[in-house]
Each structure stands twice: as C-alpha cells, then as structure tokens.
Write a protein that holds these residues in place. Structure first.
Motif, PDB file in Angstrom:
ATOM      1  N   UNK A 167       0.843  -1.188   0.000  1.00 34.58           N
ATOM      2  CA  UNK A 167       0.000   0.000   0.000  1.00 34.58           C
ATOM      3  C   UNK A 167       0.881   1.241   0.000  1.00 34.58           C
ATOM      4  N   UNK A 168       0.540   2.230  -0.812  1.00 30.98           N
ATOM      5  CA  UNK A 168       1.282   3.485  -0.784  1.00 30.98           C
ATOM      6  C   UNK A 168       0.969   4.220   0.514  1.00 30.98           C
ATOM      7  N   UNK A 169       2.018   4.540   1.279  1.00 30.77           N
ATOM      8  CA  UNK A 169       1.837   5.161   2.593  1.00 30.77           C
ATOM      9  C   UNK A 169       2.233   6.633   2.618  1.00 30.77           C
ATOM     10  N   UNK A 170       2.878   7.100   1.578  1.00 33.02           N
ATOM     11  CA  UNK A 170       3.263   8.505   1.547  1.00 33.02           C
ATOM     12  C   UNK A 170       4.335   8.765   0.510  1.00 33.02           C
ATOM     13  N   UNK A 171       4.616  10.063   0.296  1.00 33.63           N
ATOM     14  CA  UNK A 171       5.641  10.460  -0.662  1.00 33.63           C
ATOM     15  C   UNK A 171       6.566  11.488  -0.032  1.00 33.63           C
ATOM     16  N   UNK A 172       7.857  11.312  -0.265  1.00 38.98           N
ATOM     17  CA  UNK A 172       8.865  12.257   0.200  1.00 38.98           C
ATOM     18  C   UNK A 172       9.244  13.133  -0.990  1.00 38.98           C
ATOM     19  N   UNK A 173       8.820  14.387  -0.950  1.00 37.97           N
ATOM     20  CA  UNK A 173       8.989  15.275  -2.093  1.00 37.97           C
ATOM     21  C   UNK A 173      10.431  15.741  -2.230  1.00 37.97           C
ATOM     22  N   UNK A 174      10.940  15.689  -3.479  1.00 35.31           N
ATOM     23  CA  UNK A 174      12.290  16.175  -3.801  1.00 35.31           C
ATOM     24  C   UNK A 174      13.293  15.691  -2.759  1.00 35.31           C
ATOM     25  N   UNK A 175      13.307  14.390  -2.555  1.00 36.09           N
ATOM     26  CA  UNK A 175      14.056  13.820  -1.432  1.00 36.09           C
ATOM     27  C   UNK A 175      15.458  13.351  -1.816  1.00 36.09           C
ATOM     28  N   UNK A 176      15.658  12.932  -3.069  1.00 39.34           N
ATOM     29  CA  UNK A 176      16.946  12.411  -3.517  1.00 39.34           C
ATOM     30  C   UNK A 176      17.397  13.191  -4.743  1.00 39.34           C
ATOM     31  N   UNK A 177      18.677  13.556  -4.764  1.00 39.06           N
ATOM     32  CA  UNK A 177      19.197  14.354  -5.870  1.00 39.06           C
ATOM     33  C   UNK A 177      20.135  13.517  -6.728  1.00 39.06           C
ATOM     34  N   UNK A 178      19.864  13.444  -8.020  1.00 35.51           N
ATOM     35  CA  UNK A 178      20.793  12.888  -9.006  1.00 35.51           C
ATOM     36  C   UNK A 178      20.308  13.295 -10.392  1.00 35.51           C
ATOM     37  N   UNK A 179      21.203  13.162 -11.379  1.00 36.03           N
ATOM     38  CA  UNK A 179      20.904  13.524 -12.777  1.00 36.03           C
ATOM     39  C   UNK A 179      20.419  14.960 -12.895  1.00 36.03           C
ATOM     40  N   UNK A 180      20.962  15.838 -12.073  1.00 36.20           N
ATOM     41  CA  UNK A 180      20.698  17.257 -12.201  1.00 36.20           C
ATOM     42  C   UNK A 180      19.434  17.776 -11.541  1.00 36.20           C
ATOM     43  N   UNK A 181      18.690  16.939 -10.849  1.00 32.93           N
ATOM     44  CA  UNK A 181      17.485  17.429 -10.188  1.00 32.93           C
ATOM     45  C   UNK A 181      17.099  16.529  -9.022  1.00 32.93           C
ATOM     46  N   UNK A 182      16.148  16.998  -8.220  1.00 34.34           N
ATOM     47  CA  UNK A 182      15.644  16.228  -7.087  1.00 34.34           C
ATOM     48  C   UNK A 182      14.517  15.290  -7.538  1.00 34.34           C
ATOM     49  N   UNK A 183      14.438  14.144  -6.859  1.00 31.05           N
ATOM     50  CA  UNK A 183      13.444  13.137  -7.210  1.00 31.05           C
ATOM     51  C   UNK A 183      12.600  12.776  -5.994  1.00 31.05           C
ATOM     52  N   UNK A 184      11.360  12.409  -6.278  1.00 33.77           N
ATOM     53  CA  UNK A 184      10.408  12.055  -5.232  1.00 33.77           C
ATOM     54  C   UNK A 184      10.485  10.566  -4.924  1.00 33.77           C
ATOM     55  N   UNK A 185      10.381  10.239  -3.636  1.00 35.73           N
ATOM     56  CA  UNK A 185      10.355   8.846  -3.204  1.00 35.73           C
ATOM     57  C   UNK A 185       8.946   8.463  -2.770  1.00 35.73           C
ATOM     58  N   UNK A 186       8.504   7.296  -3.193  1.00 39.02           N
ATOM     59  CA  UNK A 186       7.204   6.767  -2.783  1.00 39.02           C
ATOM     60  C   UNK A 186       7.441   5.690  -1.736  1.00 39.02           C
ATOM     61  N   UNK A 187       6.802   5.811  -0.583  1.00 42.50           N
ATOM     62  CA  UNK A 187       6.946   4.837   0.485  1.00 42.50           C
ATOM     63  C   UNK A 187       5.807   3.820   0.384  1.00 42.50           C
ATOM     64  N   UNK A 188       6.177   2.564   0.164  1.00 46.08           N
ATOM     65  CA  UNK A 188       5.215   1.472   0.070  1.00 46.08           C
ATOM     66  C   UNK A 188       5.371   0.571   1.296  1.00 46.08           C
ATOM     67  N   UNK A 189       4.253   0.047   1.799  1.00 46.71           N
ATOM     68  CA  UNK A 189       4.327  -0.790   2.984  1.00 46.71           C
ATOM     69  C   UNK A 189       3.354  -1.949   2.954  1.00 46.71           C
ATOM     70  N   UNK A 190       3.729  -3.036   3.661  1.00 45.24           N
ATOM     71  CA  UNK A 190       2.833  -4.184   3.825  1.00 45.24           C
ATOM     72  C   UNK A 190       3.027  -4.751   5.225  1.00 45.24           C
ATOM     73  N   UNK A 191       1.912  -5.030   5.911  1.00 50.52           N
ATOM     74  CA  UNK A 191       1.929  -5.621   7.238  1.00 50.52           C
ATOM     75  C   UNK A 191       2.003  -7.145   7.142  1.00 50.52           C
ATOM     76  N   UNK A 192       2.461  -7.773   8.204  1.00 49.79           N
ATOM     77  CA  UNK A 192       2.589  -9.221   8.225  1.00 49.79           C
ATOM     78  C   UNK A 192       1.247  -9.907   8.003  1.00 49.79           C
TER      79      UNK A 192
END
Length: 240
Positions: free
Chosen positions: A203-228
């Motif tokens: 399940x998508x649990x959230x997004x970290x905006x402009x969190x990682x920088x490479x290739x000349x710009x910042x990129x967004x990370x999507x946090x996915x999660x699953x419970x046992x």
C-alpha cells in the motif's frame, strides 16, 4: 548475548533438504558460506499473531529462483549489473575497477548480519545463473519494520524473478525474524517497481517530495508498505 549462525548452520536447521547441495558446493569451490548470519534473539516480542502456514522446505527456493549467499566468484556478474544501471540512466557513480568488485564480493561472502541487515544472491533455478540480489536494506527491530531492496539484471527482467525473490525474503523476515511490517522506498518515476509492489499487495503510505538528488534534479520517493497480516492473507503457503 546473541550468537551468530553461519548460512550452513541456519539452513541445516531450517531447511534440511539443502544440506547435500551446500556440501557439494563447498567441496567444488571451497566457498565460504558465512554471508547470511542470523542473530538468535529470544527477547524480541512476536508482533504478528496470525497463523502463518509457511512450509520450511520452500524457505529459500521458489518456482523460478533460489536465494543463496553471495560467493566470491559472483563479482563478474555484479560488474555487468553495474554497467546496466549506468546505461539505464540512474544515479551516476564514479567508475569502479574490477578489483573493487572482487573485493566487494569477497567481503559479502564472509559478512555477518548486523541487526538483520543482509544481502542475498538471486539465482535462477532453470539455469542456476545469478540474476540479481535481494536483501533487508534497513531495519527497525524495536518497532518491527524492515526495508527491502531488490535488483535484477537487465537481461533477466520481466520473468517473475523480482517478485518471487521479494516474497521469499518477506516470508523469512515475518515468519522467522518476527518482523511486523515491510517497507519499500521507490522513485516516483520507477513505474515498473511501483507496479511490482502493488501486485504483491503493498500500500502506498506517503511520498517524500524532492528527497533524492541525481541527474541534475531532485526526485520524489514513494513509500510502500505491507503488514505481516496482509502478507499472510496473500502469500501464505500450506505446510507439506
């Protein structure tokens, strides 16, 4: 006090049928099988209370892949995987020498686990060929979560290897290491990996905006999660 188990000790205890293969491999290559070391912790509470019907005979082997320790001779395959990543246009790192890959594979072959963080080789069952890696990238033992990481070489993608490797990893972490939640941090532009996790039931649990920088710009990370419990409903297998 925790005691570290070698791969041979753990697999002999958990998956007796693999003993003959490990003995043959050790005889043939004199390989050091200490990569996956499992700390014995008696004090960690059981977070997942559902009934998990996991057959131990399939703990490290699925229909398409087998998970095993990284061996020193794997360095050539990892060199090819790194070249594939460079051509694909992901984060650009400094060029690495062949010797650095040899040294890395040697270190992985004798590495011990630290807080359940480890990396395993993914091997195809059909050709017994190294096709990638899967592992527990980060862990929060106190809260019961871990973050997975999977990489499959370009020539071996779209064959179901990644999904099966992740399921085998999660089954081990939930059923044997008592974790409660699996996380995945995926670049928002990586549609293939996002589709993979959604198919597995994340399940998508959230997004970290402009969190990682490479290739000349910042990129967004999507946090996915699953419970046992969610994993158990989708991926449990009956004991033999």
């Amino acid at each position: 006090m925790n005691r570290q188990l070698t791969v041979r000790e753990f697999l002999n205890a958990a998956v007796p049928w693999t003993t003959r293969y490990l003995d043959a491999a050790a005889t043939a290559s004199h390989a050091n099988l200490n990569c996956l070391c499992v700390p014995l912790r008696a004090s960690r509470p059981r977070a997942h209370r559902g009934v998990i019907k996991y057959g131990m005979a399939s703990s490290w082997t699925g229909e398409r892949v087998r998970l095993r320790a990284v061996e020193p001779d794997d360095w050539t395959a990892f060199t090819r995987f790194a070249d594939d990543d460079g051509r694909r246009g992901s984060r650009l790192d400094l060029p690495r020498s062949a010797e650095s890959y040899r040294a890395w594979a040697q270190e992985q072959a004798v590495a011990t686990c630290d807080d359940d963080r480890f990396q395993l080789a993914v091997e195809s069952r059909a050709k017994r060929e190294l096709v990638g890696t899967v592992g527990s990238h980060r862990t929060g033992p106190r809260s019961g979560w871990f973050e997975f990481d999977v990489m499959i070489g370009t020539d071996h993608r779209r064959k179901g290897y990644a999904s099966e490797a992740v399921v085998l990893l999660m089954r081990f972490m939930f059923a044997e290491r008592r974790y409660h939640k699996c996380l995945g941090a995926i670049f928002a532009h990586n549609e293939a990996s996002l589709a993979l996790t959604r198919r597995l039931g994340f399940t998508e649990e959230g997004r970290l905006r402009e969190h990682v920088f490479f290739a000349g710009r910042h990129h967004e990370l999507v946090m996915m999660g699953m419970l046992a419990d969610e994993f158990d409903q989708r991926h449990a297998v009956s004991a033999p």
